[in-house]
Each structure stands twice: as structure tokens, then as C-alpha cells.
Design an enzyme around this catalytic site. Structure first.
Site, mmCIF file in Angstrom:
data_model
loop_
_atom_site.group_PDB
_atom_site.id
_atom_site.type_symbol
_atom_site.label_atom_id
_atom_site.label_comp_id
_atom_site.label_asym_id
_atom_site.label_seq_id
_atom_site.Cartn_x
_atom_site.Cartn_y
_atom_site.Cartn_z
ATOM 1 N N TYR A 74 3.232 6.007 14.955
ATOM 2 C CA TYR A 74 1.891 5.433 14.771
ATOM 3 C C TYR A 74 0.814 6.481 15.062
ATOM 4 O O TYR A 74 -0.143 6.638 14.295
ATOM 5 C CB TYR A 74 1.757 4.247 15.719
ATOM 6 C CG TYR A 74 0.534 3.383 15.568
ATOM 7 C CD1 TYR A 74 0.432 2.463 14.530
ATOM 8 C CD2 TYR A 74 -0.504 3.448 16.493
ATOM 9 C CE1 TYR A 74 -0.677 1.624 14.422
ATOM 10 C CE2 TYR A 74 -1.614 2.618 16.388
ATOM 11 C CZ TYR A 74 -1.691 1.707 15.350
ATOM 12 O OH TYR A 74 -2.788 0.880 15.245
ATOM 13 N N LYS A 110 -1.941 7.802 12.413
ATOM 14 C CA LYS A 110 -3.381 7.625 12.611
ATOM 15 C C LYS A 110 -4.069 8.976 12.826
ATOM 16 O O LYS A 110 -5.229 9.158 12.422
ATOM 17 C CB LYS A 110 -3.648 6.682 13.781
ATOM 18 C CG LYS A 110 -3.099 5.251 13.587
ATOM 19 C CD LYS A 110 -3.692 4.516 12.408
ATOM 20 C CE LYS A 110 -3.358 3.021 12.451
ATOM 21 N NZ LYS A 110 -3.808 2.302 11.243
ATOM 22 N N VAL A 113 0.804 -1.224 0.000
ATOM 23 C CA VAL A 113 0.000 0.000 0.000
ATOM 24 C C VAL A 113 0.837 1.273 0.000
ATOM 25 O O VAL A 113 0.343 2.352 -0.327
ATOM 26 C CB VAL A 113 -1.000 0.038 1.191
ATOM 27 C CG1 VAL A 113 -2.007 -1.109 1.115
ATOM 28 C CG2 VAL A 113 -0.281 0.061 2.536
HETATM 29 N N1 LIG Z 1 -4.881 -5.189 16.600
HETATM 30 C C1 LIG Z 1 -5.148 -4.071 17.244
HETATM 31 O O1 LIG Z 1 -5.202 -4.053 18.491
HETATM 32 C C2 LIG Z 1 -5.381 -2.795 16.497
HETATM 33 C C3 LIG Z 1 -5.843 -1.695 17.231
HETATM 34 C C4 LIG Z 1 -6.070 -0.500 16.576
HETATM 35 C C5 LIG Z 1 -5.862 -0.398 15.219
HETATM 36 N N2 LIG Z 1 -5.422 -1.481 14.523
HETATM 37 C C6 LIG Z 1 -5.214 -1.307 13.076
HETATM 38 O O2 LIG Z 1 -5.878 -2.324 12.382
HETATM 39 C C7 LIG Z 1 -5.218 -2.543 11.143
HETATM 40 C C8 LIG Z 1 -5.015 -4.039 10.967
HETATM 41 O O3 LIG Z 1 -4.162 -4.505 11.987
HETATM 42 P P1 LIG Z 1 -4.226 -5.995 12.547
HETATM 43 O O4 LIG Z 1 -4.428 -5.906 13.978
HETATM 44 O O5 LIG Z 1 -5.153 -6.783 11.715
HETATM 45 O O6 LIG Z 1 -2.709 -6.419 12.342
HETATM 46 P P2 LIG Z 1 -2.047 -7.539 11.431
HETATM 47 O O7 LIG Z 1 -0.585 -7.372 11.627
HETATM 48 O O8 LIG Z 1 -2.685 -8.841 11.688
HETATM 49 O O9 LIG Z 1 -2.442 -7.100 9.943
HETATM 50 C C9 LIG Z 1 -1.835 -6.024 9.287
HETATM 51 C C10 LIG Z 1 -1.599 -6.433 7.858
HETATM 52 O O10 LIG Z 1 -1.054 -5.328 7.133
HETATM 53 C C11 LIG Z 1 -0.098 -5.853 6.232
HETATM 54 N N3 LIG Z 1 0.854 -4.837 5.811
HETATM 55 C C12 LIG Z 1 1.859 -4.276 6.516
HETATM 56 N N4 LIG Z 1 2.538 -3.404 5.764
HETATM 57 C C13 LIG Z 1 1.944 -3.411 4.541
HETATM 58 C C14 LIG Z 1 2.175 -2.719 3.327
HETATM 59 N N5 LIG Z 1 3.170 -1.847 3.184
HETATM 60 N N6 LIG Z 1 1.354 -2.969 2.283
HETATM 61 C C15 LIG Z 1 0.331 -3.867 2.406
HETATM 62 N N7 LIG Z 1 0.067 -4.548 3.515
HETATM 63 C C16 LIG Z 1 0.864 -4.312 4.582
HETATM 64 C C17 LIG Z 1 0.577 -6.982 7.002
HETATM 65 O O11 LIG Z 1 1.228 -7.873 6.105
HETATM 66 C C18 LIG Z 1 -0.591 -7.589 7.737
HETATM 67 O O12 LIG Z 1 -1.162 -8.627 7.001
HETATM 68 C C19 LIG Z 1 -3.923 -1.733 11.187
HETATM 69 O O13 LIG Z 1 -4.090 -0.543 10.447
HETATM 70 C C20 LIG Z 1 -3.771 -1.409 12.656
HETATM 71 O O14 LIG Z 1 -3.067 -0.213 12.876
HETATM 72 C C21 LIG Z 1 -5.178 -2.684 15.130
#
Ligand SMILES: NC(=O)c1ccc[n+]([C@@H]2O[C@H](COP(=O)([O-])OP(=O)(O)OC[C@H]3O[C@@H](n4cnc5c(N)ncnc54)[C@H](O)[C@@H]3O)[C@@H](O)[C@H]2O)c1
Length: 254
Positions: free
Chosen positions: A154, A158, A62
């Protein structure tokens, strides 16, 4: 919202994978965009099909304009322009304080979590031309406004995403393209690998959450499906918190 075409980034893991499956259950065509792990993306696609939808897997970085363009073009050749974008791809905070953070660390986070949202949103919109009635959802975080030491990269990404979502919402409202941010708290995904693996650590963190537990990625996915549906037709430019009350605890101890 049934039968549309949905693009989900970061769909090989965590919240993205759960969103892919949840949209599959609505009968949608789901493009599973993944970073590197084609096997994991295949599992996500299988889950979409098992839920009743159609699925393809497409690699997309991305943070890379050409990669995003190529991935969206692949989806459009298969199914035409997408109706919904769920951008879940993201990296977690480095945990490094600003005084020790390298420019490369800062840029990697901003490029993925903020510029990635710009690139995917823009390509989604240009792919649709002047066609209206669509939905963009970005997975943001409560850290868009609740900052943490070691999280400047981060939190800045965000926080910037909030302004991107709000700006897009007013720009695209005349075409009835709704743009919203989902702000999760602590969700049990690989991004929280230690909490998944270590129950004592997880329970310590969960003590800070009013509802007493971390969230599941499927709970975020349910919200995404709702926001993409016609039931949410008057919601745009919003930041929807899904955190079990965690962000309300900011002032505790002050
Ligand atoms: N898990 C939490 O507690 C939490 C809380 C708040 C926000 N989020 C947000 O939710 C979203 C998903 O996170 P998640 O918890 O599913 O984590 P995750 O690590 O399971 O999934 C994130 C995915 O993004 C992909 N990724 C990373 N860099 C990339 C790039 N340059 N291009 C394409 N894909 C890329 C990774 O390969 C991974 O599959 C993120 O934006 C994260 O900031 C997660």
C-alpha cells in the site's frame, strides 16, 4: 464548478460514494463507477439524485485497461468528455510483511492503487483530447509517506501515486488541467470495518489522532469538491492532508 460531468471511481462505497453525493449537490452529472456491487452503486446514484444531480452507474475495474476504456466510453456517449475525475477506487494494505508477501498480493495492490490511477488518468485525458480546464483528483493516503509494517504494498502504491500526480500536474498545466492528491488519515468507511464495528478498538486508534476522532467520508468529499472548484484554481501538484493531525504524530515515542 456547477453542472459539469464528474467521473468517480470506487463510488459504490466509502469516500467515493460520499464524493459522488457531494458533487451531486453541486448539480453535476455524476458517473458512479463501481467494481462489482451494482446494488450499492445504485444507492450511490440515488444519493446523487437526491442531492440534486444526475447520475448513471457504470462498472469499471480500474486495474483493467479495457474495462476503464469501456466505462469512460459509456460516460462519453451519454454526456461527452468528463470535466473532473475523482479516483477513489483502492484496496487497503494486506498487512503482510515483505518477507511473507506473495508476488500476487504485491501485484494486486499495485495494479489497483497505482496502475488504476495511471489508467483512469490517461483515459480521462485522452477522452478530452486537447480540451483544457479540467481536474483530476486521486485519493491517496498519509501512508504515501508515513509507512507501516505490513503495508509495503500500500505504501509503495501510494508513494508512487505522489510521483504520478506531481508528474501529471506539470505535464497538464499548459492545458490548465489541475492534478492533485488527497491524503486522508483514518476515515470511517468499510476499509476500516473493524473500527466501524468495534467502538473500543476505534477509540484506541482515535487516541493517536490530535483532533481526537476519526474522519467522516463526507469531510473528504467536501475537500474534493473544493479542489475541483474554481476557488482552488491555483492549486496543482499538491498533496492535501486530511487526517485530524494524525500524521504529525510520527515521531511520538522516538
Ligand atoms: N478509509 C480510510 O481510512 C482511508 C485512508 C486513506 C486513504 N484511503 C483511500 O481512499 C480510497 C477509498 O477508500 P474507502 O475508504 O472509501 O474504502 P472502500 O473500501 O469503502 O472503497 C473502495 C472502493 O474501491 C473499489 N475497488 C477495489 N478494487 C477495485 C478495482 N480493481 N477497480 C475498481 N474499484 C475497485 C471497492 O469495490 C470499493 O468500493 C482508497 O484509495 C483508499 O486507499 C482511505
Amino acid at each position: 464548478m456547477t453542472g459539469g460531468t464528474i467521473i468517480v471511481t470506487g463510488a459504490e462505497s466509502g469516500i467515493g460514494a460520499a464524493c459522488a453525493a457531494a458533487f451531486g449537490a453541486t448539480g453535476a452529472r455524476v458517473a458512479v463507477l463501481y467494481f462489482a456491487d451494482a446494488t450499492a452503486a445504485g444507492h450511490s446514484a440515488d444519493a446523487v439524485r437526491a442531492a440534486g444531480g444526475e447520475a448513471i452507474t457504470v462498472q469499471a475495474h480500474v486495474d483493467d485497461e479495457a474495462s476503464v476504456d469501456a466505462a469512460f466510453a459509456t460516460v462519453e456517449r451519454q454526456w461527452g468528455p468528463a470535466d473532473v475525475l475523482v479516483n477513489s477506487a483502492g484496496l487497503n494494505m494486506t498487512g503482510v510483511n515483505v518477507r511473507d508477501m506473495t508476488l500476487a498480493q504485491w501485484r494486486r495492490l499495485l495494479d489497483t492503487d497505482l496502475t488504476g490511477a495511471f489508467l483512469t488518468s490517461r483515459r480521462f485525458l485522452t477522452g478530452r483530447g486537447e480540451a483544457g480546464d479540467a481536474v483530476i483528483l486521486h485519493i491517496s493516503s498519509i501512508h504515501a509517506y508515513a509507512v507501516r509494517a505490513g503495508g509495503a504494498d500500500y505504501c509503495a502504491a501510494k508513494g508512487g501515486l505522489t510521483n504520478l500526480v506531481e508528474t501529471l500536474a506539470i505535464e497538464e498545466a499548459p492545458r490548465r488541467i489541475r492534478v492533485n492528491a488527497i491524503e486522508p488519515g483514518m476515515i470511517l468507511t468499510p476499509m476500516n470495518a473493524r473500527a466501524q464495528a468495534d467502538e473500543t478498538y476505534r477509540r484506541t486508534l482515535e487516541n493517536n489522532i490530535p483532533l481526537g476522532r476519526a474522519g467522516a467520508p463526507e469531510e473528504v468529499a467536501d475537500l474534493a469538491v473544493f479542489l475541483a472548484s474554481d476557488k482552488a484554481r491555483y492549486i496543482t501538484g499538491a498533496r492535501i492532508v486530511i487526517d485530524g493531525g494524525l500524521s504529525l504524530m510520527q515521531a511520538i515515542g522516538a
